[in-house]
Scaffold this active site. Structure first.
Site, PDB file in Angstrom:
ATOM      1  N   LEU A   1       0.843  -1.200   0.000  1.00  0.00           N
ATOM      2  CA  LEU A   1       0.000   0.000   0.000  1.00  0.00           C
ATOM      3  C   LEU A   1       0.875   1.246   0.000  1.00  0.00           C
ATOM      4  O   LEU A   1       0.945   1.980  -0.964  1.00  0.00           O
ATOM      5  CB  LEU A   1      -0.922   0.013   1.220  1.00  0.00           C
ATOM      6  CG  LEU A   1      -1.621   1.352   1.482  1.00  0.00           C
ATOM      7  CD1 LEU A   1      -2.563   1.682   0.342  1.00  0.00           C
ATOM      8  CD2 LEU A   1      -2.350   1.332   2.810  1.00  0.00           C
ATOM      9  N   ASP A   2       1.560   1.452   1.101  1.00  0.00           N
ATOM     10  CA  ASP A   2       2.440   2.602   1.252  1.00  0.00           C
ATOM     11  C   ASP A   2       3.732   2.096   1.891  1.00  0.00           C
ATOM     12  O   ASP A   2       3.799   2.003   3.109  1.00  0.00           O
ATOM     13  CB  ASP A   2       1.771   3.659   2.135  1.00  0.00           C
ATOM     14  CG  ASP A   2       2.671   4.855   2.404  1.00  0.00           C
ATOM     15  OD1 ASP A   2       3.717   4.965   1.751  1.00  0.00           O
ATOM     16  OD2 ASP A   2       2.336   5.649   3.290  1.00  0.00           O
ATOM     17  N   PRO A   3       4.701   1.652   1.058  1.00  0.00           N
ATOM     18  CA  PRO A   3       4.810   1.920  -0.371  1.00  0.00           C
ATOM     19  C   PRO A   3       4.112   0.854  -1.238  1.00  0.00           C
ATOM     20  O   PRO A   3       4.026  -0.300  -0.858  1.00  0.00           O
ATOM     21  CB  PRO A   3       6.314   1.866  -0.602  1.00  0.00           C
ATOM     22  CG  PRO A   3       6.786   0.834   0.385  1.00  0.00           C
ATOM     23  CD  PRO A   3       5.907   0.999   1.597  1.00  0.00           C
TER      24      PRO A   3
END
Length: 935
Positions: free
Chosen positions: A614-616
């Site tokens: 997701l993040d990253p």
């Protein structure tokens, strides 16, 4: 003639030079010196300008491939008579130092370089295969030997010189981390010096301070053990002898370790007879040992290593030979203990154990120093290994021994190394130069030193090196990867981690019945629970820290490994994947350990895909889709601001932190102590670590129905290059989203000392029981555990302001504390239970990109990208779906041959992120856009 190699037979070289020159005169050839591209640090060359000048005077045409990285400038070679040009195909013999990329090999040529193939080193088998396929004659410097099997051409001396400088530098840092400032602190790494003479002066200065008594008495005598007596060891000892030293024999090593003079250093050269003895009956026979090393054992771990402060290992280790320090040995030698000869003094920290550092110049992972399972690099020269083979390349503090094991050590002193190597190689040039790889090997008459070094010729391994194929067969080094689309057997995927985000990943891959899935966890009940949901999925127990061999075997048996383990373990996993020629996918940020494996992975045909969660992950995909669209239409991105976070759904955010844990609780809290760096209106803004991050939240209004705040995350500035934004971007920030109130209440936890990662005496697991109220009282500096509750709240009010949020989290209750050594880990464990999602609750993921665009007509656009996903009550969480699904898609793309890029990869190219986004949208993970033009 200047011959520097110790033990070199002068008459043999003269005879070789005379015979080969006569042959050469009648058959002049062209040679080439290729540029080195195996490592960014590689600045050596096989010949310096002075050697080239001698060859040119003898009528040799020397082509030098351009390189501004080479230690000697191109002009120096030009002045020596060389021809500088890119095309080296005219040369019949091509000289290099390190391995040549497969794509750069020219068919039908003779190549001379260190190939690192004679032990069937798996990473270099694609290179050997290419050499055979292209009918290249390979001469390996490592096997240019005399009749007594002594190497005639090597960088050995300067490997020892550079290694010794490095380990003295590392010793200073290690001792400082343990609480001792020493004169070693003023010695730098070898590559910091223009030449070895400058390094020697710094070492002499250090020695002067030692002799004046400036070593802390709490350290005691330092002992340096040198294994071997060859060029490597002699080079290291030349540097050592610049210090105030005294040599002792191995049988007196313990005595000086216990009672020696701290104003000098003690050296001990250990030969084979000092630590090798027959398994049956003892004694040492060098002839027998050379023929039957399996009959011998080493006593190094018992009689020498326990009394060594620093070990400088310069011996060549062959398969089947006894190891100096085995893995079981390390568990004993590196375990902290109250050993009587480890000195202490009041107010001074004691050393954890006698052994402080190892410089393994042989750089043979799993070899004579068995627990050392991978080389270090010039970029990251040191690694701390502890008794359980845990590794730390980021810090000099903590248990274990500091290891320096750089496999291209001499390149740190490139000119001197080149001069020495060229002096040793030049006498053999006129023998090598007759080589014509297009002719049968038997038709050419080489002298023994060169004929002994020809590994491959005319598409085959030479007779002397046929054993390499046997080793490959035994080790299973032949390619295991099927051509995409084949269906003879299932493709195998190993998932490391069965925690919060694994289920959607397994579910996605499970749809393809041609994929066999194994799920591993150090909590067997987790992997069992996940496997039971999907019949046919295998569950295995795996503690990566405890059983590296099991991890290695799992990697070797699979086609793709997906690591959902903590960020710090990805280097270990990637190392095993490269060794096993197995692809790797991770959802975490690319770390330096993985990044350093790029060249090896590329050569091994392995993809190491990172930052695909997701993040990253999804944040990258959506950002690049927008950025590339703008750039393709002629626009320029002037600002990029991104915030992302996992949250409880608003109806479940009813706690002091407005937060619940959908991923690593420790990571969430530790991130609040991080430093940050970003670009704002052309100015670099830096926030120091330790808690300052929580003092700078900004209000986020892009979703008016939510009360959100955000704070910067890590180093945002590097994404200017990674995203290809160029010089026009003036604002660049990536941050974390939380509900309002999070940063304020985390700050109170910080002020109270509850997010301190350092160990605390009250929180030792074996210590006396303590309640949360008692712990808070102690952190306030109070000593009365029975303090009146209202007075306690008053003290809290004075220290942190609003205490009610602390109280609401139960931190003032008389609840027993589950002690986890540090306040951070103790609080993490507590909150992971108290703020866990209930089965009926759902979480929320919010991602926001704000992109400032300038179009070529002068208009400016503010584009917003919103990605919002809710979890499913009694189903997958939003965090699990957004981390696990993209990782699963990427893994399947690799299995199916859609991703063919090799080496270290990020999902930054259109051929990767576009299919990923398309398939994420098919899974219901979509984003919306807004746009506003300003003029």
């Amino acid at each position: 003639m200047r011959i520097l190699q110790r033990g070199t037979n002068i008459n043999l070289i003269k005879e070789t030079l005379s015979k080969s020159f006569v042959r050469w005169r009648h058959n002049s050839r062209v040679i080439a010196i290729r540029r080195e591209d195996q490592s960014v640090w590689e600045r050596r060359a096989p010949f310096g300008p002075s050697h080239v000048q001698k060859m040119v005077k003898q009528g040799v045409k020397v082509i030098v491939q351009p390189s501004n990285r080479r230690a000697y400038p191109m002009q120096a070679y030009l002045n020596s008579g060389a021809i500088i040009q890119e095309d080296i195909s005219e040369a019949s013999v091509i000289f290099g130092v390190k391995q040549v990329p497969v794509d750069s090999l020219i068919p039908g040529k003779t190549y001379c370089f260190f190939s690192h193939t004679i032990k069937a080193q798996e990473a270099n088998m694609p290179l050997l295969d290419a050499i055979l396929e292209k009918n290249i004659r390979l001469i390996d410097y490592e096997r240019i030997i005399d009749n007594n099997d002594r190497r005639l051409v090597a960088f050995g001396k300067y490997a020892g010189v550079a290694g010794m400088i490095n380990i003295l530098h590392g010793l200073g840092l290690r001792l400082l981390a343990l609480g001792h400032h020493t004169p070693f602190m003023h010695i730098g790494p070898a590559h910091n010096y223009r030449n070895s003479m400058m390094a020697r002066q710094a070492i002499r200065d250090c020695g002067y301070e030692i002799s004046l008594g400036m070593m802390p008495k709490s350290i005691g005598p330092l002992t340096f053990v040198f294994t071997g007596s060859g060029n490597v060891s002699q080079g290291a000892q030349e540097i050592f002898q610049e210090l105030p030293i005294e040599y002792v024999t191995p049988d007196t090593l313990r005595k000086v370790a216990e009672h020696g003079n701290p104003n000098k250093l003690y050296g001990c050269e250990v030969s084979r007879s000092d630590h090798l003895e027959r398994r049956d009956g003892g004694g040492f026979d060098p002839v027998e040992y050379d023929e039957h090393p399996e009959r011998y054992i080493s006593t190094f771990n018992k009689n020498i290593a326990p009394y060594a402060s620093v070990i400088v290992n310069g011996i060549y280790w062959a398969v089947g030979s006894p190891k100096l320090i085995s893995i079981p040995d390390a568990k004993t030698l590196l375990r902290p203990a109250n050993t009587p000869w480890l000195p202490t003094s009041k107010g001074s920290p004691s050393l954890p154990h006698r052994m402080l550092a190892i410089c393994d110049i042989s750089a043979d992972p799993g070899g004579s120093i068995e627990f050392m399972n991978e080389c270090t690099t010039i970029d990251t020269p040191f690694c701390l290994y502890d008794a359980d083979r845990n590794k730390d390349t980021k810090s000099f503090k903590g248990p274990g021994v500091l290891v320096c094991s750089i496999d291209n050590m001499p390149t740190q002193l490139p000119r001197e190394s080149t001069d020495l190597f060229g002096d040793l190689l030049t006498p053999h040039v006129y023998d090598i130069i007759q080589s014509d790889a297009r002719k049968p090997l038997a038709s050419q008459n080489f002298t023994y030193p060169i004929s002994s070094a020809i590994i491959a010729s005319n598409g085959q391994l030479t007779e002397r090196f046929q054993y390499i194929q046997e080793l490959r067969d035994n080790n299973g080094n032949r390619s295991r990867h099927k051509v995409p689309g084949s269906s003879d057997t299932q493709k195998k995927v190993v998932v490391l981690g069965a925690g919060m985000v694994s289920a959607p990943l397994v579910e996605y891959l499970y749809r393809d019945k041609d994929i066999a899935i194994t799920v591993c966890s150090h909590l067997k009940e987790e992997s069992d629970r996940l496997a039971n949901r999907y019949p046919g999925v295998d569950s295995q127990f795996l503690d990566v820290n405890e059983n590296s061999n099991h991890l290695r075997d799992l990697c070797a048996e699979s086609d793709v490994v997906i690591s959902l383990l903590p960020y710090t373990l990805h280097g270990l996993v990637a190392r095993h994947c490269v060794d096993a020629k197995t692809h790797l996918v991770t959802a975490s940020y690319l770390n330096e350990e993985v990044k350093a494996l790029h060249d090896e992975a590329e050569q091994a045909g392995v993809t190491l895909m990172n930052e695909i969660g997701l993040d990253p992950g999804i944040d990258h995909l959506l950002a690049l889709e927008c950025i590339h669209e703008v750039q393709d239409k002629g626009g320029v991105v002037e600002s990029f601001v991104s915030f992302c976070g996992g949250l409880p759904a608003p109806e479940h955010s009813d706690n002091a932190l407005r937060y619940k844990f959908s991923w690593s609780p420790r990571g969430v809290l530790l991130n609040t102590l991080s430093a940050a760096k970003y670009l704002n209106q052309g100015q670099i803004v830096e926030i120091s670590g330790g808690g300052d991050l929580m003092s700078s939240p900004r209000e986020l209004n892009f979703l008016p129905g939510f009360a959100l705040e955000g704070f910067p995350n890590r180093d945002s500035t590097k994404y200017g290059d990674l995203y290809g934004l160029g010089k026009d971007v003036h604002t660049l920030l990536r941050g974390t989203i939380r509900f309002k109130g999070f940063t304020e209440n985390v700050k109170t936890l910080q002020l109270l000392g509850l997010i301190d990662p350092e160990t605390h005496p009250l929180l030792h697991p074996s210590g006396p029981e303590i309640t949360w109220r008692q712990l808070v009282i102690n952190l306030l500096g109070l000593h009365d555990n029975s303090i009146f509750y209202d007075n306690l709240k008053q003290k809290l009010q004075e220290r942190i302001g609003d205490y009610e949020q602390i109280e609401s989290l139960g931190l003032l209750d008389e609840t027993p504390v589950v002690k986890m050594n540090s306040p951070l880990d103790t609080l993490t464990y507590y909150l992971s239970k108290r703020l866990a999602f209930e089965p009926h609750e759902r979480d929320l993921v919010i991602l926001r990109h704000e992109v400032g665009i300038r179009w070529n007509d002068g208009k400016r656009e503010e584009r917003g990208i919103n990605f919002v996903a809710y979890g499913q009550p009694n189903g997958h969480s939003a965090m699990a779906m957004t981390v696990g699904t993209p990782a699963a898609i990427a893994a399947k793309m690799i299995l199916d041959g859609e991703i063919q890029k090799r080496g270290v990869c990020l999902p930054f190219t259109q051929d990767i992120y576009r299919p990923l986004l398309s398939r994420l949208r098919a899974e219901g993970l979509t984003a919306t856009e807004t746009s506003k033009f300003l003029n």
